[in-house]
Structures are given as structure tokens and as C-alpha cells.
Design a protein around this motif. Structure first.
Motif, PDB file in Angstrom:
ATOM      1  N   VAL A 315       0.823  -1.218  -0.048  1.00 43.06           N
ATOM      2  CA  VAL A 315       0.166   0.136   0.055  1.00 43.06           C
ATOM      3  C   VAL A 315       0.908   1.204   0.093  1.00 43.06           C
ATOM      4  O   VAL A 315       0.579   2.081  -0.705  1.00 43.06           O
ATOM      5  N   GLN A 316       1.930   1.274   0.827  1.00 45.91           N
ATOM      6  CA  GLN A 316       2.548   2.499   1.055  1.00 45.91           C
ATOM      7  C   GLN A 316       3.466   2.640  -0.442  1.00 45.91           C
ATOM      8  O   GLN A 316       3.703   3.971  -0.516  1.00 45.91           O
ATOM      9  N   ASN A 317       3.671   1.758  -1.119  1.00 45.84           N
ATOM     10  CA  ASN A 317       4.579   1.876  -2.340  1.00 45.84           C
ATOM     11  C   ASN A 317       3.917   1.640  -3.821  1.00 45.84           C
ATOM     12  O   ASN A 317       4.571   1.693  -4.743  1.00 45.84           O
ATOM     13  N   ASN A 318       2.372   1.293  -3.602  1.00 45.93           N
ATOM     14  CA  ASN A 318       1.729   1.199  -4.595  1.00 45.93           C
ATOM     15  C   ASN A 318       2.301   0.039  -5.709  1.00 45.93           C
ATOM     16  O   ASN A 318       2.244   0.083  -6.750  1.00 45.93           O
ATOM     17  N   PHE A 319       2.695  -1.007  -4.842  1.00 46.31           N
ATOM     18  CA  PHE A 319       2.878  -2.436  -5.708  1.00 46.31           C
ATOM     19  C   PHE A 319       1.848  -3.129  -5.666  1.00 46.31           C
ATOM     20  O   PHE A 319       0.844  -3.181  -4.902  1.00 46.31           O
ATOM     21  N   SER A 320       2.126  -4.036  -6.854  1.00 47.52           N
ATOM     22  CA  SER A 320       0.912  -4.837  -7.165  1.00 47.52           C
ATOM     23  C   SER A 320       1.003  -6.490  -6.871  1.00 47.52           C
ATOM     24  O   SER A 320      -0.204  -7.023  -6.833  1.00 47.52           O
ATOM     25  N   LEU A 321       1.868  -6.839  -6.240  1.00 48.11           N
ATOM     26  CA  LEU A 321       2.235  -8.315  -6.183  1.00 48.11           C
ATOM     27  C   LEU A 321       3.210  -8.388  -4.896  1.00 48.11           C
ATOM     28  O   LEU A 321       3.956  -7.805  -4.763  1.00 48.11           O
ATOM     29  N   GLY A 322       2.612  -9.096  -3.938  1.00 48.77           N
ATOM     30  CA  GLY A 322       3.410  -9.392  -2.797  1.00 48.77           C
ATOM     31  C   GLY A 322       3.016 -10.747  -2.210  1.00 48.77           C
ATOM     32  O   GLY A 322       1.885 -11.407  -2.369  1.00 48.77           O
ATOM     33  N   GLY A 323       3.788 -11.263  -1.183  1.00 49.50           N
ATOM     34  CA  GLY A 323       3.235 -12.670  -0.448  1.00 49.50           C
ATOM     35  C   GLY A 323       4.305 -13.300   0.268  1.00 49.50           C
ATOM     36  O   GLY A 323       5.541 -12.777   0.478  1.00 49.50           O
ATOM     37  N   GLU A 324       3.744 -14.512   0.706  1.00 50.37           N
ATOM     38  CA  GLU A 324       4.851 -15.372   1.741  1.00 50.37           C
ATOM     39  C   GLU A 324       5.045 -16.499   1.003  1.00 50.37           C
ATOM     40  O   GLU A 324       4.240 -17.108   0.284  1.00 50.37           O
ATOM     41  N   GLN A 325       6.067 -17.203   1.348  1.00 48.39           N
ATOM     42  CA  GLN A 325       6.548 -18.655   1.031  1.00 48.39           C
ATOM     43  C   GLN A 325       5.280 -19.468   1.451  1.00 48.39           C
ATOM     44  O   GLN A 325       4.930 -20.495   0.650  1.00 48.39           O
ATOM     45  N   SER A 326       4.488 -19.419   2.335  1.00 47.16           N
ATOM     46  CA  SER A 326       3.434 -20.207   2.914  1.00 47.16           C
ATOM     47  C   SER A 326       2.271 -20.320   1.954  1.00 47.16           C
ATOM     48  O   SER A 326       1.335 -21.047   2.049  1.00 47.16           O
ATOM     49  N   GLY A 327       2.195 -19.445   0.621  1.00 44.85           N
ATOM     50  CA  GLY A 327       0.949 -19.185  -0.148  1.00 44.85           C
ATOM     51  C   GLY A 327       0.026 -18.322   0.118  1.00 44.85           C
ATOM     52  O   GLY A 327      -0.790 -17.999  -0.586  1.00 44.85           O
ATOM     53  N   HIS A 328       0.219 -17.245   1.038  1.00 42.38           N
ATOM     54  CA  HIS A 328      -0.366 -16.003   1.223  1.00 42.38           C
ATOM     55  C   HIS A 328      -0.115 -15.321   0.034  1.00 42.38           C
ATOM     56  O   HIS A 328       1.125 -14.561   0.081  1.00 42.38           O
ATOM     57  N   ILE A 329      -0.506 -14.972  -1.180  1.00 39.91           N
ATOM     58  CA  ILE A 329      -0.319 -13.944  -2.189  1.00 39.91           C
ATOM     59  C   ILE A 329      -1.268 -13.077  -2.331  1.00 39.91           C
ATOM     60  O   ILE A 329      -2.371 -13.153  -2.328  1.00 39.91           O
ATOM     61  N   ILE A 330      -0.905 -11.647  -2.472  1.00 42.76           N
ATOM     62  CA  ILE A 330      -2.019 -10.707  -2.500  1.00 42.76           C
ATOM     63  C   ILE A 330      -1.617  -9.994  -3.976  1.00 42.76           C
ATOM     64  O   ILE A 330      -0.503  -9.522  -4.238  1.00 42.76           O
ATOM     65  N   PHE A 331      -2.674  -9.958  -4.724  1.00 41.22           N
ATOM     66  CA  PHE A 331      -2.666  -9.147  -5.952  1.00 41.22           C
ATOM     67  C   PHE A 331      -3.598  -7.801  -5.690  1.00 41.22           C
ATOM     68  O   PHE A 331      -4.864  -7.924  -5.743  1.00 41.22           O
ATOM     69  N   SER A 332      -2.987  -6.838  -5.543  1.00 37.70           N
ATOM     70  CA  SER A 332      -3.579  -5.751  -4.977  1.00 37.70           C
ATOM     71  C   SER A 332      -4.605  -5.107  -6.121  1.00 37.70           C
ATOM     72  O   SER A 332      -5.529  -4.360  -5.342  1.00 37.70           O
ATOM     73  N   LYS A 333      -4.548  -5.289  -7.243  1.00 42.05           N
ATOM     74  CA  LYS A 333      -5.460  -4.937  -8.363  1.00 42.05           C
ATOM     75  C   LYS A 333      -6.924  -5.360  -7.760  1.00 42.05           C
ATOM     76  O   LYS A 333      -7.846  -4.824  -8.129  1.00 42.05           O
ATOM     77  N   GLY A 338      -4.626 -11.834   1.181  1.00 41.77           N
ATOM     78  CA  GLY A 338      -4.415 -13.280   0.477  1.00 41.77           C
ATOM     79  C   GLY A 338      -5.607 -13.909   0.162  1.00 41.77           C
ATOM     80  O   GLY A 338      -6.432 -13.980   0.872  1.00 41.77           O
ATOM     81  N   ASP A 339      -5.772 -14.642  -1.003  1.00 44.53           N
ATOM     82  CA  ASP A 339      -7.127 -15.169  -1.426  1.00 44.53           C
ATOM     83  C   ASP A 339      -6.431 -16.549  -2.312  1.00 44.53           C
ATOM     84  O   ASP A 339      -5.763 -16.290  -3.423  1.00 44.53           O
ATOM     85  N   GLY A 340      -6.500 -17.592  -1.815  1.00 46.74           N
ATOM     86  CA  GLY A 340      -6.359 -18.795  -2.462  1.00 46.74           C
ATOM     87  C   GLY A 340      -6.804 -19.086  -3.584  1.00 46.74           C
ATOM     88  O   GLY A 340      -5.915 -19.535  -4.585  1.00 46.74           O
ATOM     89  N   ILE A 341      -7.916 -18.922  -4.084  1.00 46.31           N
ATOM     90  CA  ILE A 341      -8.746 -19.194  -5.001  1.00 46.31           C
ATOM     91  C   ILE A 341      -8.288 -18.270  -6.084  1.00 46.31           C
ATOM     92  O   ILE A 341      -8.075 -18.580  -7.369  1.00 46.31           O
ATOM     93  N   LEU A 342      -8.270 -17.071  -5.831  1.00 48.58           N
ATOM     94  CA  LEU A 342      -7.882 -15.929  -6.829  1.00 48.58           C
ATOM     95  C   LEU A 342      -6.326 -16.364  -7.049  1.00 48.58           C
ATOM     96  O   LEU A 342      -6.143 -16.254  -8.323  1.00 48.58           O
ATOM     97  N   THR A 343      -5.443 -16.387  -6.166  1.00 53.08           N
ATOM     98  CA  THR A 343      -4.130 -16.775  -6.521  1.00 53.08           C
ATOM     99  C   THR A 343      -4.057 -17.935  -7.626  1.00 53.08           C
ATOM    100  O   THR A 343      -3.247 -18.146  -8.638  1.00 53.08           O
ATOM    101  N   SER A 344      -4.892 -18.890  -7.264  1.00 53.29           N
ATOM    102  CA  SER A 344      -4.710 -20.438  -8.468  1.00 53.29           C
ATOM    103  C   SER A 344      -5.368 -19.526  -9.603  1.00 53.29           C
ATOM    104  O   SER A 344      -5.062 -20.241 -10.786  1.00 53.29           O
ATOM    105  N   LEU A 345      -6.288 -18.877  -9.735  1.00 51.18           N
ATOM    106  CA  LEU A 345      -6.752 -18.508 -11.096  1.00 51.18           C
ATOM    107  C   LEU A 345      -5.816 -17.572 -11.702  1.00 51.18           C
ATOM    108  O   LEU A 345      -5.586 -17.502 -13.110  1.00 51.18           O
ATOM    109  N   MET A 346      -5.060 -16.703 -10.932  1.00 48.84           N
ATOM    110  CA  MET A 346      -3.727 -15.990 -11.735  1.00 48.84           C
ATOM    111  C   MET A 346      -2.824 -16.904 -12.129  1.00 48.84           C
ATOM    112  O   MET A 346      -2.005 -16.353 -13.222  1.00 48.84           O
ATOM    113  N   ILE A 347      -2.443 -17.920 -11.357  1.00 49.02           N
ATOM    114  CA  ILE A 347      -1.431 -18.885 -12.001  1.00 49.02           C
ATOM    115  C   ILE A 347      -2.153 -19.628 -13.256  1.00 49.02           C
ATOM    116  O   ILE A 347      -1.180 -19.768 -14.280  1.00 49.02           O
TER     117      ILE A 347
END
Length: 448
Positions: A315-333, A338-347
Motif C-alpha cells: 500500500v505504501q509503495n503502490n506495488f501490485s504483487l506480494g506474498g509469503e512462501q506459505s502461499g499467502h499471495i496478494i494481488f492488489s488490483k 491473500g486469496d487462495g482461489i484468486l491466486t490459483s486463477l492468476m496462476i
């Protein structure tokens, strides 16, 4: 962290250190807090744990007693509560879940009107109310008493939102889903079926006590075997509340959060959609990810462990992608969490648009062996700052050079020091981890 609320909400064993009385008071305070100038509207979701129903009723009772209307999404995912809260003008959202914990644990996650984790100052006020440190709140009366409203329609709109994100049909793609007997069971298959996939689902029959039991993203070997046995193109495993996703490629290899960040980050960069050409990681991300990013011209930030810190940086830097090794992935658009089903759709978008298998997309990253050991100590700060321990850590760092790294950090929740080494071989990892732990033992820092 507060007395009750940690980095991921109020969590504990159901009816032991998280009780219906706690839940009722959380509802009472939120209903009053958001209802001082208008009738509060608060939405509640839950996972499949047996105790989730008990907490749902307790929270709804507290909310309505304070005059708020409680909208019930029923069994749904944490990211769906965030989505519904921010897109449908709710004052706040509540998710009842303990994520990847065993079934007998549960938790209360609070989400503000923007879909983010609720402000710490609100949690502090709730804790004060639970402990009787502020005066009793007024009860709503007559027509001011709140209602509970069936709001399954909100969950259905979230499903429609996910379907709308796909760039093309998944026709003829054989896709495996491990729903962890949790929240994803009510959503994931519907999404993939609607997109035309040949969907193969396991661990999709929750009974209240089998959530996360030998299944889902924390037991990925189950999906690995399933993908290989059925000859699937790809598999996705979610955790109990479906805010994380770990994938399995067409060869049965694990694609963890680090690999997802690389695959999606490189694709978004090629598309001109990776803001600042930067991904946000935590300090636990693998050295192999960083080396691959360097080659691909992808920059990276490193935060403390926790998707909360990842999102704050984004949020501070207006980045669009971030996450953790554990599978919490955030697509800020598309999401604020973190959204598991959304992440699988992006893959799937990367697989379909680049017309490559997931194994091919991941092959550019050489994941370094990693070993993490937890050491129970009498005092974390003393152990971490002990001069001999500091010297041992520096020595290991010098020995590893650019071909590995050592990370020693304090646990946020236990009297534990975590010692992690990445190196070119498992043997080197074990050698250097034990080297540091031996010094801790010699210094009399280890207990138990």
C-alpha cells in the motif's frame, strides 16, 4: 500484539481460551462502536469447524443486542468476507476461522470497511471491554434491536467476481483441487466448473472435525500423489479458510509461494502490470527466488514475516504483487488480502496465456535447501543478543557468502528462537544450524 488479538485476530482453542462469552462481547462492542451514528451493518463468514456455528450465533447475538444488523454469509472464505465488506458498504466484516490450525482451534478475524485487517486501536478497545475496563454498553430496545439476515447472495456475488477475472476458458484443462475440508469446498469447484475445466476435487466433504487433517496446503503430499495418479495438468491446495494456495505442477512438484511470486511477477512485468517492477516478499523467502528475480530484472522488498506487513508495504509503495512462501499471495488490483482461489486463477492465467506447463514456468528458479529449527529459550532477547551467539551467526554468514544465508529471529508468539539456514546442500544447512544451536547450548540459553 494485545492480550487477545494477535497478528491474525483472536485465536485459541474453542471453549478453552476463546469462548462464546468472548465472541458475544466482541459482537456487543462492534455493534455499539459502529452504530453510534447509524444502524450498523456487519457481515459474518465462517469456516467448517464444528465450533464455528457456536461462535457465529454468539457474535450475531452480541451484534443484534447492540442494535446492529448481522448479515450471515455462512460457510465461506476469509477473502470473500473482505471482498463483500469493501464492495457492499458494510461497516466491518467478521471471519470465524483459525486458518490452517487443527479443528479444535478457532479464531475471530476482524475486517474494516475497506477490506483490511481492522485497526489495532479498535482491537484494544474490544479487549478493554472484554476485561471490564470500560463501562457496560447500552442494550438496544424495541425497534432498535438488530436483525440477522441470510446473506448467501453475497457469497454468490464473490463467486461471480472470481469467474469474471479469468482471461479465457479452461476447457480441456484437467485441474485438481484440494479444498482441505474447509471454506473452499463451498466455492472453488463452482468457479472451475463454470470456467470449463475438468475439475477433480479431493478433501471436499467437511464434517466439522476434518478441516486441515492430512489435507490442504499444509499437507501438500496428498495433492502431489493425486495429480500424478490422475495425470492432471495442475493442482491447487488451499488451507482451512482459503486465504492461501500452494500449487502442484504437471510433474507433481510443489510450487510454493516463492515460486508463485516469481511466475506471476515475471508475467506481470512482461505485461507492464508489475508496478515498480517490484514484488514484496518476507525475510523467509528463499534465496533462489532473489537470484532468479535478479536475472529477470525484478526488484524486491523484504518485510517481517506476516501478510499484514507485506500488504502494508504494498500500500505504501503502490506495488501490485506480494506474498509469503506459505502461499499467502496478494494481488492488489483484485484484493486487499491473500486469496487462495484468486491466486490459483492468476496462476492459470499465466499457464493459459503463455501456453506453457507450470513445471516449465517454474524451472528458472533454483530453490535452495532450507532448514529451520526452533530453539526454546528462557529469554528470547538475551539469547538473540548473546555475544557468542552473535559471533557464531556472523561466522556462518561469512562461510556461506553469496551461496547461502543464515537468519536467526525471535518468535512472535512463543519463547522460541528460530534458526534458519539456506545453503547449496541439506548437509550444509544442518551443519550450520546445529553449529549455532550448539553455541546457544554452551551458553546455557536453552531450556527443556
Amino acid at each position: 500484539m494485545g492480550k487477545y488479538f494477535g497478528t491474525d485476530g483472536f485465536r485459541g482453542e474453542a471453549n478453552v481460551n476463546l469462548t462464546v462469552e468472548h465472541a458475544f462481547k466482541v459482537g456487543r462492542y462492534l455493534g455499539w462502536y459502529y452504530g453510534q451514528e447509524h444502524k450498523a451493518r456487519i457481515v459474518i463468514g465462517k469456516d467448517t469447524r464444528r465450533s464455528s456455528y457456536m461462535f457465529e450465533y454468539a457474535l450475531a447475538s452480541g451484534l443484534t443486542a447492540s442494535g446492529a444488523d448481522a448479515y450471515l454469509l455462512h460457510v465461506t472464505t476469509t477473502p470473500s468476507v473482505s471482498y463483500v465488506t469493501r464492495t457492499e458498504d458494510f461497516d466491518c466484516g467478521i471471519m470465524i476461522s483459525a486458518s490452517h490450525n487443527p479443528f479444535y482451534d478457532n479464531g475471530i478475524k476482524l475486517i474494516n470497511g475497506k477490506g483490511h485487517k481492522i485497526e489495532a486501536e479498535v482491537e484494544d478497545k474490544i479487549e478493554a471491554y472484554i476485561d471490564g475496563l470500560i463501562e457496560e454498553l447500552p442494550l438496544a430496545q424495541k425497534e432498535n434491536i438488530g436483525r440477522t439476515i441470510d446473506y448467501a447472495a453475497g457469497r454468490n456475488r464473490y463467486i461471480g467476481h472470481l469467474i469474471s477475472l479469468a482471461t479465457r476458458s479452461f476447457k480441456d484443462m484437467k485441474i485438481g483441487l484440494d479444498c482441505s475440508n474447509g471454506s473452499a469446498f463451498a466455492i472453488a469447484k463452482s468457479v472451475y466448473d463454470a470456467l470449463g475445466a475438468k475439475t477433480y476435487v479431493i478433501n471436499n466433504e467437511p464434517n466439522g472435525i476434518n478441516i486441515n487433517t492430512d489435507c490442504g496446503s499444509t499437507h501438500i503430499h496428498v495433492l502431489q500423489e493425486f495429480v500424478k495418479e490422475k495425470g492432471l495438468d495442475v493442482g491447487f491446495a488451499y488451507d482451512g479458510d482459503a486465504d492461501r494456495c500452494i500449487a502442484v505442477d504437471d510433474k507433481g512438484n510443489v510450487i510454493d509461494g516463492d515460486l508463485v511470486l516469481y511466475i506471476c511477477g515475471k508475467y506481470l512485468k512482461e505485461q507492464g502490470r508489475l508496478n515498480g517492477d517490484t514484488i514484496v516478499t518476507t525475510i523467509m523467502s528463499n534465496l533462489g527466488l532473489y537470484k532468479a528475480c535478479d536475472k529477470a530484472g525484478i526488484k524486491y522488498e523484504k518485510t517481517k514475516v506476516g501478510d499484514k506487513y507485506v500488504y502494508e508495504n504494498m500500500v505504501q509503495n503502490n506495488f501490485s504483487l506480494g506474498g509469503e512462501q506459505s502461499g499467502h499471495i496478494i494481488f492488489s488490483k483484485h484484493a486487499t488480502t491473500g486469496d487462495g482461489i484468486l491466486t490459483s486463477l492468476m496462476i492459470m492465467e499465466v499457464i493459459m496465456e503463455k501456453k506453457q506447463t507450470l513445471s516449465k514456468l517454474a524451472e528458472e528458479v533454483k530453490i535452495y535447501p532450507q532448514l529451520l529449527k526452533n530453539v526454546r529459550v528462557s529469554d528470547k532477547k538475551t539469547a538473540r543478543e548473546n555475544p557468542e551467539v552473535v559471533k557464531a551467526v556472523e561466522t556462518v554468514g561469512e562461510c556461506l557468502g553469496d551461496d547461502g544465508r543464515i537468519l536467526v529471529r525471535e518468535s512472535g508468539t512463543e519463547p522460541v528462537i528460530r534458526v534458519m539456514v539456506e545453503a547449496s546442500t541439506d548437509e550444509l544447512c544442518a551443519k550450520y544450524v546445529n553449529q549455532v544451536i550448539d553455541v546457544m547450548e554452551q551458553q546455557g540459553l536453552i531450556v527443556g
